[in-house]
Design an enzyme around this catalytic site. Structure first.
Site, PDB file in Angstrom:
ATOM      1  N   ASN A 371      40.224  48.559   0.837  1.00 49.72           N
ATOM      2  CA  ASN A 371      40.023  49.842   0.146  1.00 49.72           C
ATOM      3  C   ASN A 371      40.978  49.515  -1.094  1.00 49.72           C
ATOM      4  OD1 ASN A 371      38.014  51.909   1.235  1.00 49.72           O
ATOM      5  ND2 ASN A 371      39.191  50.928   2.989  1.00 49.72           N
ATOM      6  N   TRP A 372      42.083  48.784  -1.099  1.00 53.99           N
ATOM      7  CA  TRP A 372      42.919  49.134  -2.387  1.00 53.99           C
ATOM      8  C   TRP A 372      42.601  48.205  -3.489  1.00 53.99           C
ATOM      9  CZ3 TRP A 372      46.823  46.903  -5.226  1.00 53.99           C
ATOM     10  CH2 TRP A 372      46.902  45.593  -5.184  1.00 53.99           C
ATOM     11  N   ASN A 373      41.960  47.100  -3.289  1.00 52.62           N
ATOM     12  CA  ASN A 373      41.293  46.428  -4.387  1.00 52.62           C
ATOM     13  C   ASN A 373      39.903  46.194  -4.578  1.00 52.62           C
ATOM     14  OD1 ASN A 373      40.727  44.334  -6.259  1.00 52.62           O
ATOM     15  ND2 ASN A 373      42.428  43.213  -5.871  1.00 52.62           N
ATOM     16  N   ILE A 374      39.075  47.099  -4.565  1.00 53.40           N
ATOM     17  CA  ILE A 374      37.425  46.979  -4.486  1.00 53.40           C
ATOM     18  C   ILE A 374      37.052  45.805  -5.168  1.00 53.40           C
ATOM     19  CG2 ILE A 374      35.463  48.251  -4.994  1.00 53.40           C
ATOM     20  CD1 ILE A 374      37.234  49.227  -2.579  1.00 53.40           C
ATOM     21  N   PRO A 375      37.275  45.495  -6.509  1.00 56.78           N
ATOM     22  CA  PRO A 375      36.635  44.133  -6.812  1.00 56.78           C
ATOM     23  C   PRO A 375      36.697  43.164  -6.150  1.00 56.78           C
ATOM     24  CG  PRO A 375      37.589  45.423  -8.653  1.00 56.78           C
ATOM     25  CD  PRO A 375      38.228  45.909  -7.521  1.00 56.78           C
ATOM     26  N   VAL A 376      37.957  42.583  -5.514  1.00 50.41           N
ATOM     27  CA  VAL A 376      38.218  41.583  -4.788  1.00 50.41           C
ATOM     28  C   VAL A 376      37.458  41.812  -3.559  1.00 50.41           C
ATOM     29  CG1 VAL A 376      39.638  40.068  -3.565  1.00 50.41           C
ATOM     30  CG2 VAL A 376      40.239  40.503  -5.791  1.00 50.41           C
ATOM     31  N   HIS A 377      37.590  42.941  -2.833  1.00 49.90           N
ATOM     32  CA  HIS A 377      36.775  43.117  -1.481  1.00 49.90           C
ATOM     33  C   HIS A 377      35.256  42.844  -1.556  1.00 49.90           C
ATOM     34  CE1 HIS A 377      35.891  45.134   2.245  1.00 49.90           C
ATOM     35  NE2 HIS A 377      35.176  45.919   1.568  1.00 49.90           N
ATOM     36  N   HIS A 410      46.654  33.637  -3.028  1.00 48.23           N
ATOM     37  CA  HIS A 410      47.830  34.312  -3.331  1.00 48.23           C
ATOM     38  C   HIS A 410      49.163  33.096  -3.673  1.00 48.23           C
ATOM     39  CE1 HIS A 410      46.105  37.890  -2.081  1.00 48.23           C
ATOM     40  NE2 HIS A 410      47.214  38.480  -2.776  1.00 48.23           N
ATOM     41  N   TYR A 472      66.028  29.924  -7.244  1.00 51.12           N
ATOM     42  CA  TYR A 472      67.540  29.877  -7.647  1.00 51.12           C
ATOM     43  C   TYR A 472      68.181  28.463  -6.938  1.00 51.12           C
ATOM     44  CZ  TYR A 472      68.998  34.033  -9.812  1.00 51.12           C
ATOM     45  OH  TYR A 472      69.104  35.129 -10.751  1.00 51.12           O
TER      46      TYR A 472
HETATM   47  C1  LIG Z   1      37.558  40.656   5.785  1.00 51.35           C
HETATM   48  C2  LIG Z   1      37.161  41.939   4.946  1.00 51.35           C
HETATM   49  C3  LIG Z   1      36.115  41.429   3.878  1.00 51.35           C
HETATM   50  C4  LIG Z   1      36.603  42.797   5.869  1.00 51.35           C
HETATM   51  O1  LIG Z   1      36.084  43.873   5.435  1.00 51.35           O
HETATM   52  P1  LIG Z   1      35.614  45.227   6.400  1.00 51.35           P
HETATM   53  O2  LIG Z   1      35.175  46.399   5.559  1.00 51.35           O
HETATM   54  O3  LIG Z   1      36.840  45.408   7.224  1.00 51.35           O
HETATM   55  O4  LIG Z   1      34.437  44.526   7.132  1.00 51.35           O
HETATM   56  P2  LIG Z   1      33.408  45.285   8.314  1.00 51.35           P
HETATM   57  O5  LIG Z   1      33.246  44.397   9.240  1.00 51.35           O
HETATM   58  O6  LIG Z   1      33.740  46.715   8.519  1.00 51.35           O
HETATM   59  O7  LIG Z   1      31.916  45.283   7.698  1.00 51.35           O
HETATM   60  C5  LIG Z   1      31.809  45.143   6.155  1.00 51.35           C
HETATM   61  C6  LIG Z   1      30.486  45.062   5.838  1.00 51.35           C
HETATM   62  O8  LIG Z   1      29.772  44.102   6.657  1.00 51.35           O
HETATM   63  C7  LIG Z   1      28.748  44.597   7.354  1.00 51.35           C
HETATM   64  N1  LIG Z   1      28.700  43.858   8.702  1.00 51.35           N
HETATM   65  C8  LIG Z   1      29.362  43.854   9.743  1.00 51.35           C
HETATM   66  N2  LIG Z   1      29.170  42.948  10.657  1.00 51.35           N
HETATM   67  C9  LIG Z   1      27.787  42.466  10.275  1.00 51.35           C
HETATM   68  C10 LIG Z   1      26.934  41.558  10.870  1.00 51.35           C
HETATM   69  N3  LIG Z   1      27.222  41.081  12.092  1.00 51.35           N
HETATM   70  N4  LIG Z   1      26.066  41.420  10.139  1.00 51.35           N
HETATM   71  C11 LIG Z   1      25.820  41.784   8.762  1.00 51.35           C
HETATM   72  N5  LIG Z   1      26.604  42.573   8.282  1.00 51.35           N
HETATM   73  C12 LIG Z   1      27.638  42.996   8.973  1.00 51.35           C
HETATM   74  C13 LIG Z   1      28.900  45.977   7.617  1.00 51.35           C
HETATM   75  O9  LIG Z   1      27.830  46.744   7.726  1.00 51.35           O
HETATM   76  C14 LIG Z   1      29.662  46.246   6.301  1.00 51.35           C
HETATM   77  O10 LIG Z   1      28.630  46.404   5.342  1.00 51.35           O
HETATM   78  P3  LIG Z   1      28.919  47.941   4.118  1.00 51.35           P
HETATM   79  O11 LIG Z   1      29.981  47.182   3.406  1.00 51.35           O
HETATM   80  O12 LIG Z   1      27.530  47.549   3.404  1.00 51.35           O
HETATM   81  O13 LIG Z   1      29.054  48.885   4.777  1.00 51.35           O
HETATM   82  C15 LIG Z   1      37.987  42.617   4.142  1.00 51.35           C
HETATM   83  O14 LIG Z   1      39.180  43.098   5.120  1.00 51.35           O
HETATM   84  C16 LIG Z   1      38.729  41.816   3.153  1.00 51.35           C
HETATM   85  O15 LIG Z   1      37.921  42.168   1.900  1.00 51.35           O
HETATM   86  N6  LIG Z   1      39.949  41.211   3.126  1.00 51.35           N
HETATM   87  C17 LIG Z   1      40.391  40.442   2.080  1.00 51.35           C
HETATM   88  C18 LIG Z   1      41.006  41.300   1.103  1.00 51.35           C
HETATM   89  C19 LIG Z   1      41.936  40.550   0.149  1.00 51.35           C
HETATM   90  O16 LIG Z   1      42.239  39.433   0.343  1.00 51.35           O
HETATM   91  N7  LIG Z   1      42.236  41.186  -1.129  1.00 51.35           N
HETATM   92  C20 LIG Z   1      43.045  40.650  -1.847  1.00 51.35           C
HETATM   93  C21 LIG Z   1      43.428  41.722  -2.846  1.00 51.35           C
HETATM   94  S1  LIG Z   1      44.774  41.189  -3.504  1.00 51.35           S
END
Ligand SMILES: CC(C)(COP(=O)(O)OP(=O)(O)OC[C@H]1O[C@@H](n2cnc3c(N)ncnc32)[C@H](O)[C@@H]1OP(=O)(O)O)[C@@H](O)C(=O)NCCC(=O)NCCS
Length: 480
Positions: A371-377, A410, A472
């Site tokens: 939820n914090w970085n939606i474009p990457v997520h 990262h 350093y």
């Molecule tokens: C790993 C990651 C993608 C997991 O996300 P999450 O939302 O916790 O994952 P969930 O298992 O709850 O499910 C997400 C989606 O997959 C779907 N899903 C879950 N299991 C599934 C399956 N077996 N088959 C198909 N779809 C599935 C869910 O329905 C959900 O769909 P929706 O988004 O359309 O509602 C997330 O933690 C992430 O983005 N991590 C990295 C973030 C990052 O590194 N950011 C950098 C910022 S600097």
């Protein structure tokens, strides 16, 4: 008319007035909650004869009733049973206390060390030599990769190259997009660490965008093949009409990493909104700059305890750094995800403004990362996580793989510009996997939320201190 009803009528405005002073909203009051929930307010205890049935319109009687019964059955506002939830004033108090308690430290730093971040120093972060602009040149060269992706897609659309050849060419282009800037940053001596981070960040964003571009166009080709009439999607622009320079550069500048044929567009550019975001961007940069005055001496003073492995002083330094570091991170979040991305979106009339969600309420680590970085997520979900799940990979493995890729990027963004391979950023990101498991398994509610905040507040300065210390040691032969 019942006793209760009569008393509610007569005392109502007085009660509401008192609560407004406290809460700013009478609806939060306990009695109102019962009414909203459709429940009967609890009956008052019998309070003597004078409370009963005052004559209508008889002012004296009403006053007597009011004077004699000033108590009702109610909870104290701070009890959870009161249902009261308006803590705005307390939140403001926290902010005021935070500012006041840190103003002294801030002043102390200025008195002790003077103003450490001057404009010349800021420019020197980006440029070593005023006649050599390596990061700007590197960013301009990135157009070659953008155009290469577009031309590969055009060849694929008309069928002059096969799908497999197209894939190989795309993979080659994408690999070059990561290898070329990193080798340039590593070899050019005129490149500063900040210039290196900036150019590598732009190349990483382009990598994610072009990966999405080729994936989405391939999906559109598959849909076109499946349809007999050759029209891929029912939209304003249909494949391959999207393969133009204009569309490609709109996507490159749009605040998203996920490509699609027709982005939702806002009807017009709101000039006041745009100016407000611009003003916020400038203000936030000033704030981050000021907070740096505070961080720099703390980091410098941390080097000695780190060298001597003086554990208690190390912890003290770490905690001292945690607050300004966290403030900078929060300001950065607002500056980038709210002000900057909204500014760019408004300028490009890009309609999807969901750049972040309510990560501050995260009760689990996974909720925070989702939820914090939606474009990457969104990119992770669409191009990596869900395709893996579809192939039958189990959920835990898929999540670990996403964090592995994220950890790689990262580390790539830190190690290469600093020309120092220490894996702290990589490990910090990978540590999220067991942390997520632990918080999800053993903590919930506000404890889970506190754990997420703690990991943010403490985790980041640990990584910062590790890198600064090693930098350093490597460049200046150890802290003094
Ligand atoms: C790993 C990651 C993608 C997991 O996300 P999450 O939302 O916790 O994952 P969930 O298992 O709850 O499910 C997400 C989606 O997959 C779907 N899903 C879950 N299991 C599934 C399956 N077996 N088959 C198909 N779809 C599935 C869910 O329905 C959900 O769909 P929706 O988004 O359309 O509602 C997330 O933690 C992430 O983005 N991590 C990295 C973030 C990052 O590194 N950011 C950098 C910022 S600097």
């Amino acid at each position: 008319m019942s006793d209760t009803a009569e008393i509610t009528t007569t005392t109502g405005p007085v009660t509401r007035k008192r609560r407004t002073t406290v809460a700013g909203n009478g609806k939060q009051a306990n009695g109102a909650k019962w009414q909203e929930a459709g429940e009967k307010p609890p009956q008052r205890a019998a309070k003597g004869k004078m409370e009963q049935v005052p004559l209508k319109g008889d002012k004296n009687n009403i006053n007597i009733v009011f004077c004699c019964s000033c108590h009702t059955l109610q909870e104290s506002l701070l009890s959870s049973a009161s249902g009261y939830s308006n803590y705005r004033g307390i939140l403001n108090w926290c902010v005021v206390m935070l500012v006041l308690s840190n103003a002294r430290l801030f002043l102390e730093n200025i008195i002790k060390y003077g103003i450490l971040v001057d404009p010349i120093q800021v420019v020197s972060l980006f440029l070593k030599d005023p006649y050599s602009w390596p990061s700007a040149c590197l960013i301009i060269v990135s157009n070659v990769f953008i155009l290469a992706a577009l031309y590969i897609e055009r060849r694929l659309a008309v069928g002059t190259i096969s799908d497999t050849t197209g894939r190989i060419l795309h993979m080659f282009n994408l690999t070059a997009l990561l290898v070329f800037p990193s080798s340039t940053v590593l070899t050019l001596t005129s490149m500063t660490p900040v210039g290196g981070v900036l150019s590598l960040a732009i190349y990483t964003i382009l990598f994610l965008k072009l990966y999405s571009y080729q994936d989405t166009n391939r999906w559109n080709r598959e849909i076109r093949l499946a349809k007999s009439n050759g029209s891929a999607v029912h939209s304003i622009v249909s494949y391959p009409g999207n393969l133009t320079h204009r569309d490609m550069y709109y996507f490159v500048f749009a605040p998203t990493l996920c490509y699609q044929l027709n982005f939702p567009r806002s009807p017009r550019i709101r000039k006041r909104f745009l100016l407000r975001r611009l003003f916020e961007m400038v203000r936030r940069i000033q704030c981050m700059n000021s907070a740096l005055w505070w961080v720099v001496p703390t980091v410098q003073n941390s080097m000695k305890p780190f060298k001597e492995m003086d554990f208690s002083r190390m912890v003290e330094r770490l905690l001292k750094l945690a607050v300004p570091n966290h403030l900078i991170w929060l300001i950065f979040f607002y500056w980038f995800f709210h002000s900057t991305l909204n500014f760019v979106a408004e300028l490009l009339q890009f309609g999807d403004r969901e750049f972040y969600r309510d990560w501050w309420n995260s009760e689990t680590v996974t909720y925070f990362w989702a939820n914090w970085n939606i474009p990457v997520h969104k990119w992770c979900l669409r191009h990596f996580y869900k395709p893996m799940l579809k192939k039958g990979v189990n959920k835990f493995l898929a999540q670990t793989a996403v964090f592995l890729v994220s950890a790689f990027f990262h580390e790539y963004l830190v190690s290469i510009p600093l020309k120092m391979f220490r894996l702290w950023a990589f490990m910090g990101m990978m540590f999220q996997v067991p942390l997520a498991w632990f918080v999800g398994r053993y903590l919930n509610g506000i404890y889970g939320n506190a754990a997420v905040w703690m990991s943010l507040i403490i985790g980041q300065p640990v990584a910062v201190l590790m890198y600064v210390h090693d930098y350093y040691v490597t460049h200046y032969g150890g802290p003094t």
